[in-house]
Scaffold this motif. Sequence first.
Motif, PDB file in Angstrom:
ATOM      1  N   GLY A  39      87.492  32.822 -86.744  1.00  0.00           N
ATOM      2  CA  GLY A  39      86.863  31.729 -86.021  1.00  0.00           C
ATOM      3  C   GLY A  39      85.355  31.769 -86.039  1.00  0.00           C
ATOM      4  N   ARG A  40      84.777  32.959 -86.034  1.00  0.00           N
ATOM      5  CA  ARG A  40      83.316  33.067 -86.055  1.00  0.00           C
ATOM      6  C   ARG A  40      82.759  32.501 -87.358  1.00  0.00           C
ATOM      7  NH1 ARG A  40      79.829  35.738 -82.986  1.00  0.00           N
ATOM      8  NH2 ARG A  40      81.534  36.752 -81.876  1.00  0.00           N
ATOM      9  N   GLU A  41      83.403  32.856 -88.476  1.00  0.00           N
ATOM     10  CA  GLU A  41      82.985  32.313 -89.769  1.00  0.00           C
ATOM     11  C   GLU A  41      83.142  30.797 -89.792  1.00  0.00           C
ATOM     12  OE1 GLU A  41      84.986  34.059 -93.061  1.00  0.00           O
ATOM     13  OE2 GLU A  41      84.143  36.061 -92.763  1.00  0.00           O
ATOM     14  N   ALA A  42      84.230  30.309 -89.197  1.00  0.00           N
ATOM     15  CA  ALA A  42      84.500  28.874 -89.189  1.00  0.00           C
ATOM     16  C   ALA A  42      83.428  28.105 -88.425  1.00  0.00           C
ATOM     17  CB  ALA A  42      85.870  28.607 -88.587  1.00  0.00           C
ATOM     18  N   ALA A  43      83.060  28.600 -87.241  1.00  0.00           N
ATOM     19  CA  ALA A  43      82.035  27.926 -86.435  1.00  0.00           C
ATOM     20  C   ALA A  43      80.714  27.868 -87.191  1.00  0.00           C
ATOM     21  CB  ALA A  43      81.865  28.658 -85.102  1.00  0.00           C
ATOM     22  N   GLN A  44      80.372  28.949 -87.880  1.00  0.00           N
ATOM     23  CA  GLN A  44      79.135  28.983 -88.647  1.00  0.00           C
ATOM     24  C   GLN A  44      79.200  28.031 -89.834  1.00  0.00           C
ATOM     25  OE1 GLN A  44      76.460  30.779 -87.719  1.00  0.00           O
ATOM     26  NE2 GLN A  44      75.227  30.040 -89.434  1.00  0.00           N
ATOM     27  N   ALA A  45      80.340  28.015 -90.540  1.00  0.00           N
ATOM     28  CA  ALA A  45      80.486  27.151 -91.720  1.00  0.00           C
ATOM     29  C   ALA A  45      80.456  25.676 -91.345  1.00  0.00           C
ATOM     30  CB  ALA A  45      81.799  27.482 -92.448  1.00  0.00           C
ATOM     31  N   ILE A  46      81.024  25.328 -90.201  1.00  0.00           N
ATOM     32  CA  ILE A  46      80.989  23.935 -89.750  1.00  0.00           C
ATOM     33  C   ILE A  46      79.553  23.510 -89.482  1.00  0.00           C
ATOM     34  CG2 ILE A  46      81.622  22.371 -87.872  1.00  0.00           C
ATOM     35  CD1 ILE A  46      84.265  23.924 -87.653  1.00  0.00           C
ATOM     36  N   MET A  47      78.773  24.393 -88.861  1.00  0.00           N
ATOM     37  CA  MET A  47      77.375  24.073 -88.577  1.00  0.00           C
ATOM     38  C   MET A  47      76.566  23.911 -89.859  1.00  0.00           C
ATOM     39  SD  MET A  47      76.288  26.308 -85.227  1.00  0.00           S
ATOM     40  CE  MET A  47      77.021  27.850 -85.742  1.00  0.00           C
ATOM     41  N   GLU A  48      76.840  24.758 -90.851  1.00  0.00           N
ATOM     42  CA  GLU A  48      76.037  24.752 -92.072  1.00  0.00           C
ATOM     43  C   GLU A  48      76.432  23.640 -93.032  1.00  0.00           C
ATOM     44  OE1 GLU A  48      76.228  28.592 -93.852  1.00  0.00           O
ATOM     45  OE2 GLU A  48      75.026  29.553 -92.288  1.00  0.00           O
ATOM     46  N   HIS A  49      77.738  23.375 -93.155  1.00  0.00           N
ATOM     47  CA  HIS A  49      78.212  22.459 -94.199  1.00  0.00           C
ATOM     48  C   HIS A  49      78.667  21.094 -93.689  1.00  0.00           C
ATOM     49  CE1 HIS A  49      77.930  25.835 -96.915  1.00  0.00           C
ATOM     50  NE2 HIS A  49      78.794  26.539 -96.212  1.00  0.00           N
ATOM     51  N   GLU A  50      78.886  20.963 -92.370  1.00  0.00           N
ATOM     52  CA  GLU A  50      79.316  19.696 -91.773  1.00  0.00           C
ATOM     53  C   GLU A  50      80.447  19.043 -92.575  1.00  0.00           C
ATOM     54  OE1 GLU A  50      76.219  17.053 -90.471  1.00  0.00           O
ATOM     55  OE2 GLU A  50      74.774  18.682 -90.246  1.00  0.00           O
ATOM     56  N   PRO A  51      81.597  19.707 -92.678  1.00  0.00           N
ATOM     57  CA  PRO A  51      82.721  19.135 -93.431  1.00  0.00           C
ATOM     58  C   PRO A  51      83.292  17.900 -92.746  1.00  0.00           C
ATOM     59  CG  PRO A  51      83.439  21.041 -92.176  1.00  0.00           C
ATOM     60  CD  PRO A  51      81.938  20.983 -92.040  1.00  0.00           C
ATOM     61  N   ASP A  52      84.043  17.118 -93.519  1.00  0.00           N
ATOM     62  CA  ASP A  52      84.726  15.952 -92.950  1.00  0.00           C
ATOM     63  C   ASP A  52      85.996  16.369 -92.223  1.00  0.00           C
ATOM     64  OD1 ASP A  52      82.904  14.122 -94.231  1.00  0.00           O
ATOM     65  OD2 ASP A  52      83.971  14.517 -96.104  1.00  0.00           O
ATOM     66  N   LEU A  53      86.629  17.421 -92.722  1.00  0.00           N
ATOM     67  CA  LEU A  53      87.946  17.818 -92.234  1.00  0.00           C
ATOM     68  C   LEU A  53      88.052  19.336 -92.221  1.00  0.00           C
ATOM     69  CD1 LEU A  53      90.984  17.126 -91.547  1.00  0.00           C
ATOM     70  CD2 LEU A  53      91.373  17.079 -94.026  1.00  0.00           C
ATOM     71  N   VAL A  54      88.735  19.870 -91.194  1.00  0.00           N
ATOM     72  CA  VAL A  54      88.999  21.304 -91.122  1.00  0.00           C
ATOM     73  C   VAL A  54      90.478  21.527 -90.848  1.00  0.00           C
ATOM     74  CG1 VAL A  54      88.541  23.456 -89.886  1.00  0.00           C
ATOM     75  CG2 VAL A  54      86.683  21.837 -90.284  1.00  0.00           C
ATOM     76  N   PHE A  55      91.098  22.350 -91.669  1.00  0.00           N
ATOM     77  CA  PHE A  55      92.439  22.856 -91.374  1.00  0.00           C
ATOM     78  C   PHE A  55      92.227  24.186 -90.663  1.00  0.00           C
ATOM     79  CE2 PHE A  55      93.510  19.775 -94.558  1.00  0.00           C
ATOM     80  CZ  PHE A  55      94.797  19.354 -94.221  1.00  0.00           C
ATOM     81  N   LEU A  56      92.645  24.260 -89.399  1.00  0.00           N
ATOM     82  CA  LEU A  56      92.226  25.345 -88.524  1.00  0.00           C
ATOM     83  C   LEU A  56      93.421  26.043 -87.881  1.00  0.00           C
ATOM     84  CD1 LEU A  56      89.767  26.714 -87.141  1.00  0.00           C
ATOM     85  CD2 LEU A  56      89.831  24.889 -85.439  1.00  0.00           C
ATOM     86  N   ASP A  57      93.555  27.333 -88.171  1.00  0.00           N
ATOM     87  CA  ASP A  57      94.594  28.134 -87.535  1.00  0.00           C
ATOM     88  C   ASP A  57      94.239  28.316 -86.061  1.00  0.00           C
ATOM     89  OD1 ASP A  57      96.781  29.771 -87.134  1.00  0.00           O
ATOM     90  OD2 ASP A  57      95.835  31.551 -87.975  1.00  0.00           O
ATOM     91  N   ILE A  58      95.196  28.153 -85.171  1.00  0.00           N
ATOM     92  CA  ILE A  58      94.929  28.291 -83.741  1.00  0.00           C
ATOM     93  C   ILE A  58      94.870  29.755 -83.331  1.00  0.00           C
ATOM     94  CG2 ILE A  58      95.852  27.911 -81.426  1.00  0.00           C
ATOM     95  CD1 ILE A  58      96.858  25.258 -82.266  1.00  0.00           C
ATOM     96  N   GLN A  59      95.887  30.520 -83.729  1.00  0.00           N
ATOM     97  CA  GLN A  59      95.996  31.911 -83.308  1.00  0.00           C
ATOM     98  C   GLN A  59      95.204  32.817 -84.231  1.00  0.00           C
ATOM     99  OE1 GLN A  59      97.115  32.383 -80.298  1.00  0.00           O
ATOM    100  NE2 GLN A  59      99.237  33.034 -80.456  1.00  0.00           N
ATOM    101  N   MET A  60      93.988  33.193 -83.814  1.00  0.00           N
ATOM    102  CA  MET A  60      93.178  34.141 -84.575  1.00  0.00           C
ATOM    103  C   MET A  60      92.549  35.129 -83.604  1.00  0.00           C
ATOM    104  SD  MET A  60      91.224  31.787 -87.448  1.00  0.00           S
ATOM    105  CE  MET A  60      90.537  30.628 -86.237  1.00  0.00           C
ATOM    106  N   PRO A  61      92.433  36.389 -83.992  1.00  0.00           N
ATOM    107  CA  PRO A  61      91.807  37.374 -83.091  1.00  0.00           C
ATOM    108  C   PRO A  61      90.341  37.060 -82.872  1.00  0.00           C
ATOM    109  CG  PRO A  61      92.136  38.290 -85.301  1.00  0.00           C
ATOM    110  CD  PRO A  61      92.851  36.980 -85.274  1.00  0.00           C
TER     111      PRO A  61
END
Length: 276
Positions: A39-61
Motif C-alpha cells: 500500500g505504501r508503494e501504491a499511495a506514492q505511485a498514485i501521487m506521482e503518476h496519477e493513473p486513471d484506474l487502480v486495481f487494488l488489493d484490500i488485504q495487505m500488511p
Amino acid sequence: MSTVLRTLIVDDEPLALKLLASKLEKIPQITVIGQCKNGREAAQAIMEHEPDLVFLDIQMPGVSGLEVVKRTQEAIMPLVVFITAYEEYALEAFEANAVDYILKPLDNERLARAVARALDLHQAKEAVDSSNKANILQAIEHIDKSKNKKVTWSARDTLDADSAENAATLKKLVIKDRDEIHLIKHSDIAWIDAAGDYICVHANGQTYIKRSTLKEVLDELDDNVFKRIHRSTIVNLKAIEKVIPHTKGEFFLVMDGEHKIKVSRNYKDVIRSFLT
C-alpha cells in the motif's frame, strides 16, 4: 480514437500481481503503467503518476487498500477496482457506491465487466470533473458501522459531558473512527482533503475519516495557519516540508516526508505568499 485507461495494479502477492498483469495485457483498453507490492508503494505511485484506474488489493500488511484510498488526495483520485480473497467487506456497499469489487481467483469475464464499467465511469468522471472518492469513503464508513463495535474514548485528555465545548477550547478536532473517538490537536494536522460530505484528516502519520464538509472544518481551524490550496484540500502551512514547482503554474507540497499534495493554479498565490 478509443479510450485507453492508464492503470496501476497493486497486490502484495507476487503471483497474483503477475497473473493480473498478464490478464490486463490482453485487454486493449488497458495499459499497465506500474505494479506495486504494498500500500505504501501504491499511495506514492498514485501521487506521482496519477493513473486513471487502480486495481487494488484490500488485504495487505501495513497500509491496506482502504488506507490507500484515504491517503490519496481527492484531486488525483483514480477509479478503483478492489480485489480480495474475502467476502467480509460488505460487498453490496461497494457495488451500491459505484466501486467495483472482484473476488479471487480472478475470472476473465468478471474482469472484463470491471474494465467496461471503469471505462463508463471514466467518461462520466471527465464530463462532470469529479472523482469517486466520496463514494468509496461512504462504503468504508458503511463497513465500519457494520462492525457494531462499542465506542470507547482514545485520548490523553478526558472530556466531560460538554465535550464539544471542551474540544473547541483545547483546539482539538473530534473524530469518531470505528470503535474509538480520537481527539486530534489542530497543530498535529498536516492536511485535510474532502470528498462530498466526508473529509480525510491526515495527522501524525494517520488518516481519519470524518463526516463533514471542508467549509465546516475550516470554520474550526485558524485561518492564518490552515489554507485552501485546492477546492477540495487545505493544508497546515507549518507542516509543509518542501515546495516543488510543477507544470502550468501548479505546485506540489511535500508533507510528512512522503505525501505529495497538488496545489491547483487557482490557489498558487497562497503558496507564493507563504514562500515570500
